[in-house]
Design a protein around this motif. Structure first.
Motif, PDB file in Angstrom:
ATOM      1  N   LYS A 406       7.094  24.997  46.244  1.00 34.05           N
ATOM      2  CA  LYS A 406       7.008  23.764  45.458  1.00 34.05           C
ATOM      3  C   LYS A 406       6.585  22.581  46.319  1.00 34.05           C
ATOM      4  CE  LYS A 406       8.422  25.681  41.629  1.00 34.05           C
ATOM      5  NZ  LYS A 406       7.493  25.824  40.490  1.00 34.05           N
ATOM      6  N   GLU A 407       7.066  22.592  47.552  1.00 32.70           N
ATOM      7  CA  GLU A 407       6.708  21.538  48.491  1.00 32.70           C
ATOM      8  C   GLU A 407       6.732  22.123  49.892  1.00 32.70           C
ATOM      9  OE1 GLU A 407       9.688  18.538  49.116  1.00 32.70           O
ATOM     10  OE2 GLU A 407      11.164  19.718  48.003  1.00 32.70           O
ATOM     11  N   LYS A 408       6.052  21.458  50.791  1.00 30.12           N
ATOM     12  CA  LYS A 408       6.010  21.903  52.169  1.00 30.12           C
ATOM     13  C   LYS A 408       7.189  21.306  52.914  1.00 30.12           C
ATOM     14  CE  LYS A 408       3.027  22.163  56.224  1.00 30.12           C
ATOM     15  NZ  LYS A 408       1.721  21.770  56.802  1.00 30.12           N
ATOM     16  N   LEU A 409       8.052  22.179  53.457  1.00 29.93           N
ATOM     17  CA  LEU A 409       9.260  21.745  54.140  1.00 29.93           C
ATOM     18  C   LEU A 409       9.028  21.794  55.643  1.00 29.93           C
ATOM     19  CD1 LEU A 409      11.983  23.636  52.056  1.00 29.93           C
ATOM     20  CD2 LEU A 409      11.164  21.285  51.757  1.00 29.93           C
ATOM     21  N   GLU A 410       9.165  20.637  56.299  1.00 30.68           N
ATOM     22  CA  GLU A 410       9.057  20.606  57.748  1.00 30.68           C
ATOM     23  C   GLU A 410      10.297  21.207  58.395  1.00 30.68           C
ATOM     24  OE1 GLU A 410       6.406  19.799  59.320  1.00 30.68           O
ATOM     25  OE2 GLU A 410       5.285  19.040  57.596  1.00 30.68           O
ATOM     26  N   VAL A 411      11.495  20.977  57.780  1.00 29.72           N
ATOM     27  CA  VAL A 411      12.758  21.553  58.233  1.00 29.72           C
ATOM     28  C   VAL A 411      13.469  22.116  57.011  1.00 29.72           C
ATOM     29  CG1 VAL A 411      12.990  20.021  60.225  1.00 29.72           C
ATOM     30  CG2 VAL A 411      13.927  19.317  58.023  1.00 29.72           C
ATOM     31  N   SER A 412      14.520  22.916  57.267  1.00 33.89           N
ATOM     32  CA  SER A 412      15.291  23.498  56.163  1.00 33.89           C
ATOM     33  C   SER A 412      15.946  22.387  55.344  1.00 33.89           C
ATOM     34  CB  SER A 412      16.359  24.446  56.718  1.00 33.89           C
ATOM     35  OG  SER A 412      15.747  25.508  57.415  1.00 33.89           O
ATOM     36  N   ARG A 413      15.866  22.496  53.995  1.00 26.23           N
ATOM     37  CA  ARG A 413      16.396  21.476  53.087  1.00 26.23           C
ATOM     38  C   ARG A 413      17.258  22.127  52.008  1.00 26.23           C
ATOM     39  NH1 ARG A 413      15.850  16.283  55.092  1.00 26.23           N
ATOM     40  NH2 ARG A 413      13.758  16.013  56.002  1.00 26.23           N
ATOM     41  N   LEU A 414      18.107  21.302  51.404  1.00 27.69           N
ATOM     42  CA  LEU A 414      18.873  21.722  50.223  1.00 27.69           C
ATOM     43  C   LEU A 414      17.990  21.502  49.005  1.00 27.69           C
ATOM     44  CD1 LEU A 414      21.592  22.653  49.028  1.00 27.69           C
ATOM     45  CD2 LEU A 414      22.226  20.239  48.857  1.00 27.69           C
ATOM     46  N   VAL A 415      17.557  22.607  48.366  1.00 27.14           N
ATOM     47  CA  VAL A 415      16.611  22.493  47.249  1.00 27.14           C
ATOM     48  C   VAL A 415      17.212  22.960  45.931  1.00 27.14           C
ATOM     49  CG1 VAL A 415      14.642  22.774  48.799  1.00 27.14           C
ATOM     50  CG2 VAL A 415      15.644  24.784  47.726  1.00 27.14           C
ATOM     51  N   VAL A 416      18.358  23.633  45.937  1.00 23.00           N
ATOM     52  CA  VAL A 416      18.897  24.193  44.687  1.00 23.00           C
ATOM     53  C   VAL A 416      19.384  23.107  43.753  1.00 23.00           C
ATOM     54  CG1 VAL A 416      19.483  26.390  45.740  1.00 23.00           C
ATOM     55  CG2 VAL A 416      21.141  24.515  45.812  1.00 23.00           C
ATOM     56  N   ASP A 417      19.755  21.926  44.291  1.00 24.76           N
ATOM     57  CA  ASP A 417      20.214  20.845  43.412  1.00 24.76           C
ATOM     58  C   ASP A 417      19.051  20.100  42.794  1.00 24.76           C
ATOM     59  OD1 ASP A 417      19.393  19.905  45.864  1.00 24.76           O
ATOM     60  OD2 ASP A 417      20.801  18.212  45.874  1.00 24.76           O
ATOM     61  N   LYS A 418      17.888  20.107  43.445  1.00 24.10           N
ATOM     62  CA  LYS A 418      16.726  19.394  42.926  1.00 24.10           C
ATOM     63  C   LYS A 418      15.889  20.275  42.012  1.00 24.10           C
ATOM     64  CE  LYS A 418      16.384  16.743  47.251  1.00 24.10           C
ATOM     65  NZ  LYS A 418      17.435  17.506  47.925  1.00 24.10           N
ATOM     66  N   ASN A 419      15.861  21.587  42.225  1.00 25.95           N
ATOM     67  CA  ASN A 419      15.069  22.521  41.422  1.00 25.95           C
ATOM     68  C   ASN A 419      15.975  23.643  40.926  1.00 25.95           C
ATOM     69  OD1 ASN A 419      12.199  21.449  42.085  1.00 25.95           O
ATOM     70  ND2 ASN A 419      13.153  21.728  44.097  1.00 25.95           N
ATOM     71  N   PRO A 420      16.854  23.350  39.972  1.00 30.02           N
ATOM     72  CA  PRO A 420      17.823  24.370  39.529  1.00 30.02           C
ATOM     73  C   PRO A 420      17.166  25.534  38.792  1.00 30.02           C
ATOM     74  CG  PRO A 420      17.988  22.416  38.164  1.00 30.02           C
ATOM     75  CD  PRO A 420      17.062  22.052  39.275  1.00 30.02           C
ATOM     76  N   LYS A 421      15.964  25.330  38.233  1.00 31.33           N
ATOM     77  CA  LYS A 421      15.314  26.406  37.483  1.00 31.33           C
ATOM     78  C   LYS A 421      14.262  27.145  38.316  1.00 31.33           C
ATOM     79  CE  LYS A 421      15.927  24.333  32.886  1.00 31.33           C
ATOM     80  NZ  LYS A 421      15.244  23.910  31.643  1.00 31.33           N
ATOM     81  N   ALA A 422      14.101  26.777  39.532  1.00 27.95           N
ATOM     82  CA  ALA A 422      13.105  27.445  40.373  1.00 27.95           C
ATOM     83  C   ALA A 422      13.549  28.861  40.698  1.00 27.95           C
ATOM     84  CB  ALA A 422      12.877  26.640  41.660  1.00 27.95           C
ATOM     85  N   SER A 423      12.571  29.674  41.071  1.00 29.22           N
ATOM     86  CA  SER A 423      12.879  31.067  41.393  1.00 29.22           C
ATOM     87  C   SER A 423      13.815  31.162  42.591  1.00 29.22           C
ATOM     88  CB  SER A 423      11.580  31.826  41.685  1.00 29.22           C
ATOM     89  OG  SER A 423      10.886  31.212  42.761  1.00 29.22           O
ATOM     90  N   VAL A 424      13.695  30.221  43.531  1.00 23.65           N
ATOM     91  CA  VAL A 424      14.585  30.236  44.686  1.00 23.65           C
ATOM     92  C   VAL A 424      16.023  30.034  44.250  1.00 23.65           C
ATOM     93  CG1 VAL A 424      15.161  29.054  46.831  1.00 23.65           C
ATOM     94  CG2 VAL A 424      12.775  29.454  46.257  1.00 23.65           C
ATOM     95  N   SER A 425      16.248  29.087  43.344  1.00 23.06           N
ATOM     96  CA  SER A 425      17.611  28.817  42.876  1.00 23.06           C
ATOM     97  C   SER A 425      18.186  30.026  42.160  1.00 23.06           C
ATOM     98  CB  SER A 425      17.603  27.596  41.948  1.00 23.06           C
ATOM     99  OG  SER A 425      17.090  26.455  42.623  1.00 23.06           O
ATOM    100  N   GLU A 426      17.391  30.672  41.307  1.00 25.73           N
ATOM    101  CA  GLU A 426      17.890  31.842  40.590  1.00 25.73           C
ATOM    102  C   GLU A 426      18.177  32.992  41.550  1.00 25.73           C
ATOM    103  OE1 GLU A 426      18.935  32.615  37.606  1.00 25.73           O
ATOM    104  OE2 GLU A 426      18.698  30.513  37.095  1.00 25.73           O
ATOM    105  N   ALA A 427      17.339  33.152  42.567  1.00 25.77           N
ATOM    106  CA  ALA A 427      17.562  34.217  43.528  1.00 25.77           C
ATOM    107  C   ALA A 427      18.860  33.997  44.289  1.00 25.77           C
ATOM    108  CB  ALA A 427      16.384  34.301  44.498  1.00 25.77           C
TER     109      ALA A 427
END
Length: 664
Positions: A406-427
């Motif tokens: 969804k976006e290019k991450l320079e470092v590890s980020r918390l993304v499950v709260d911003k994209n709750p329906k993304a495939s990463v969050s479901e996984a």
């Protein structure tokens, strides 16, 4: 351009630089032009087109183009190495032209070979003549030096003269020895003369007592000795009948005294004579020794002068013989090769062969395909999918985290709260569900997340897994124990001035180091300043006390540990965890890492070890428009129940995308 005026006459026009040269010539006559000569011959039995318009055109090539044309089409093959036989062939669209070129190559090469051999022989003869002249000059100089040496030393053979000197010295040594023997004999005679009798018995002579007396070669001395011996015998006879007072005895004694005086004078004369002879021998010895001492230098000089003479003589003889050989060779110069058969044009074209072209194309296609398959197989040394992970690892697979694009991450980020329906969050939700089968959610748990090397995504998984668990209502705290390379604080844009390291050295309290996040039930503690001894700090009892204090306030303690393939800190932490999780990154982690994982489980008895495949590409999705994927398993088995990935429906990949994915 060329056109025939009559069957036996033609006109030719040649463009040279900026001018055109034209001339009329008879067939078979050489036509001279700048840089070339043209000879035109007709083929018997063929009619020639006669007219004003040019019927023939030709192009004069430069040397570079001509050499390139010959190099490209000329081929030389060894037919029989034992018989030194080669075959020369030429490829051209015109078979007669090709045969003509080959035949002329043979002729030109034959003549050129003869000319080169003659030129080489002539150069060799010139060089030999020059060397002979130089050798003769040096030879004459050496002869003059030899003559000067003979005139100066008045001898031709210094070694012979030296041998003669040695012979003279040896002869003089013999003469010296004889003189010394004579002197010793004179001394013996002088000593014997004072005795009352010269001989012991009356029947003996002086020669019997003095065997070497004859070597004196002095008859006077010998006569006096014999006379003295006779007088002494007469005296002894007289004394037998008379006394020494008688006249006869006194007369004999007076005679003996006179004889002794004469003998004494004779001995003195002989002694002086022999002394003079010995002195003359000494003087002659000194002279001969002086000459002999000078001989080695003369011998060396004569050898030095004679050495060039023999060298120049032998060199001259060899050069003369060599010159004779070259003259004989030049007189009978013949080529080193023979033309076995002239060139003949083939009856049909030799190239291209249609069947051979098809066969080469088919074989090239097969080899290229097999090469691509082999290259793909040999370069495949990383874990690419869930199947390889399940086959290679003994640990249970909690789930698969797809690539987050969804976006290019320079470092590890918390993304499950911003994209709750993304495939990463479901996984990650699927992983949370599978985690409950291993360690129930109603109990407090310590979860450690590690990997083999840096870059496999353990911090990303730890942060987002902690966020998913916190969103389910449990209180979660994330501990960054990768004190050598801390990253958890970067995931939450927080500072790292205090943390685990300062807690373990009791510089700060636990409450001072806990930092809050955007999720209410999610906190974290950063690694703190990098200590020089992270392993010793983890073994500190203060670490266990810190975990006990956190157990009272949080349901889940999620620890981001260092990579176990680089340092041993991660193993120490995994022993304290209820659920150790091992991260494997698709198309990044090598297959050999799975062997390290299995060895780690066997050596440390990690029965609840689980793995997660991170950064997996979405392939062969299955679902209801959204792309659900499932896998089943419990406990330590190699399967786990949960959703593989969940994302918006995608279009089927195109052929280009499939080819690109094959080579990726």
């Amino acid at each position: 351009m060329l056109n025939f005026l009559t069957p036996t006459k033609y006109q030719v026009s040649v463009k040279v630089r900026n001018q055109t040269l034209t001339g009329t010539y008879d067939v078979g006559q050489w036509a001279p032009f700048p840089g070339m000569q043209l000879l035109l011959e007709t083929v018997p039995g063929r009619a020639l087109p006669i007219g004003d318009d040019p019927q023939y055109h030709f192009v004069i090539l430069d040397d570079g183009s001509m050499n390139g044309y010959l190099d490209k089409n000329l081929d030389v093959t060894v037919v029989n190495p034992s018989a030194n036989t080669i075959q020369i062939s030429f490829t051209d669209n015109n078979p007669d032209k090709a045969a003509h070129i080959i035949n002329n190559i043979d002729t030109v090469y034959l003549q050129e070979k003869l000319d080169r051999k003659k030129q080489s022989t002539a150069l060799s003869l010139d060089f030999i003549d020059q060397v002979i002249a130089d050798n003769d000059k040096r030879w004459r100089a050496a002869e003059e030096a030899q003559k000067e040496f003979v005139r100066r030393n008045k001898t031709y053979d210094v070694k012979g003269d030296m041998a003669a000197l040695k012979g003279n010295l040896e002869k003089q040594q013999e003469d010296r020895q004889k003189l010394q023997d004579k002197l010793r004999l004179l001394s013996d005679i002088s000593r014997l003369m004072n005795r009352e009798q010269l001989t012991r018995n009356d029947d003996e002579t002086v020669a019997d007592n003095l065997p070497g007396i004859t070597e004196l070669e002095d008859p006077t001395l010998i006569g006096l000795l014999n006379e003295l011996d006779g007088q002494q015998r007469s005296l002894r006879l007289t004394l037998k009948s008379q006394t020494d007072k008688t006249f006869a005895v006194q007369r004999n004694q007076a005679v003996i005294r006179d004889t002794r005086e004469l003998l004494q004078r004779q001995l003195q004369q002989d002694f002086q004579l022999f002394q003079k002879q010995l002195a003359r021998l000494d003087a002659k010895d000194a002279q001969l020794n002086n000459k002999l001492m000078a001989m080695p230098e003369k011998v060396t000089e004569q050898d030095r002068l004679q050495r060039p003479l023999s060298l120049y003589a032998s060199t001259y003889q060899r050069l003369v013989d060599r010159k004779m050989d070259f003259n004989i060779q030049q007189a009978g110069t013949t080529p080193e090769f023979q033309i076995l058969s002239p060139a003949s044009p083939p009856s049909e074209p030799i190239t291209p062969v249609r069947l051979l072209v098809y066969a080469i194309g088919l074989a090239s296609g097969l080899l290229l395909g097999l090469g691509l398959i082999a290259t793909r197989y040999l370069m495949h040394n990383t874990v690419t999918g869930i199947g390889e992970l399940e086959r290679g690892a003994k640990a249970a697979v909690l789930g698969v985290i797809p690539t987050y694009d969804k976006e290019k991450l320079e470092v590890s980020r918390l993304v499950v709260d911003k994209n709750p329906k993304a495939s990463v969050s479901e996984a990650i939700r699927s992983i949370r569900t599978n985690l409950d089968f291993i360690s129930p959610a109603n109990k407090k748990r310590i979860i450690s997340v590690t990997s083999t090397i840096s870059g496999e995504g353990k911090t990303f998984v730890a942060v987002n897994l902690g966020g998913i668990i916190a969103l389910s209502g449990q209180r979660v705290i994330i501990l960054d124990l990768d004190m050598r390379k801390p990253k958890v604080n970067l995931a939450f844009d927080a500072d790292n001035v205090r943390g685990i390291s300062t807690i373990l050295i009791e510089r700060h309290t636990l409450a001072e180091c806990i930092q809050h996040t955007g999720i209410e039930s999610l906190d974290f503690i950063s690694a703190g300043p990098t200590p020089p001894n992270p392993s010793e700090l983890i073994l500190n009892p203060r670490f266990d006390q810190m975990l006990a204090e956190l157990h009272r306030s949080y349901d889940v303690i999620l620890i981001d540990t260092p990579p176990v393939g680089l340092v041993t800190d991660g193993i120490l932490i995994m022993r304290k965890a209820d659920v150790p999780i091992y991260i494997v990154r698709a198309n990044y982690s090598r297959k050999v890492f799975l062997k390290n994982l299995n060895r780690l489980m066997s050596n440390n008895q990690f029965t609840k070890m689980c793995t997660i495949l991170n950064d997996a590409k979405a392939q062969n999705a299955y679902g209801y428009g959204y792309g659900y994927g499932y896998g089943y398993g419990y406990g330590n088995s190699n399967t786990g129940y949960g959703m593989g990935y969940y994302e918006e429906s995608t279009q089927a990949p195109t052929l280009g995308q499939k080819i690109k994915s094959f080579f990726s």
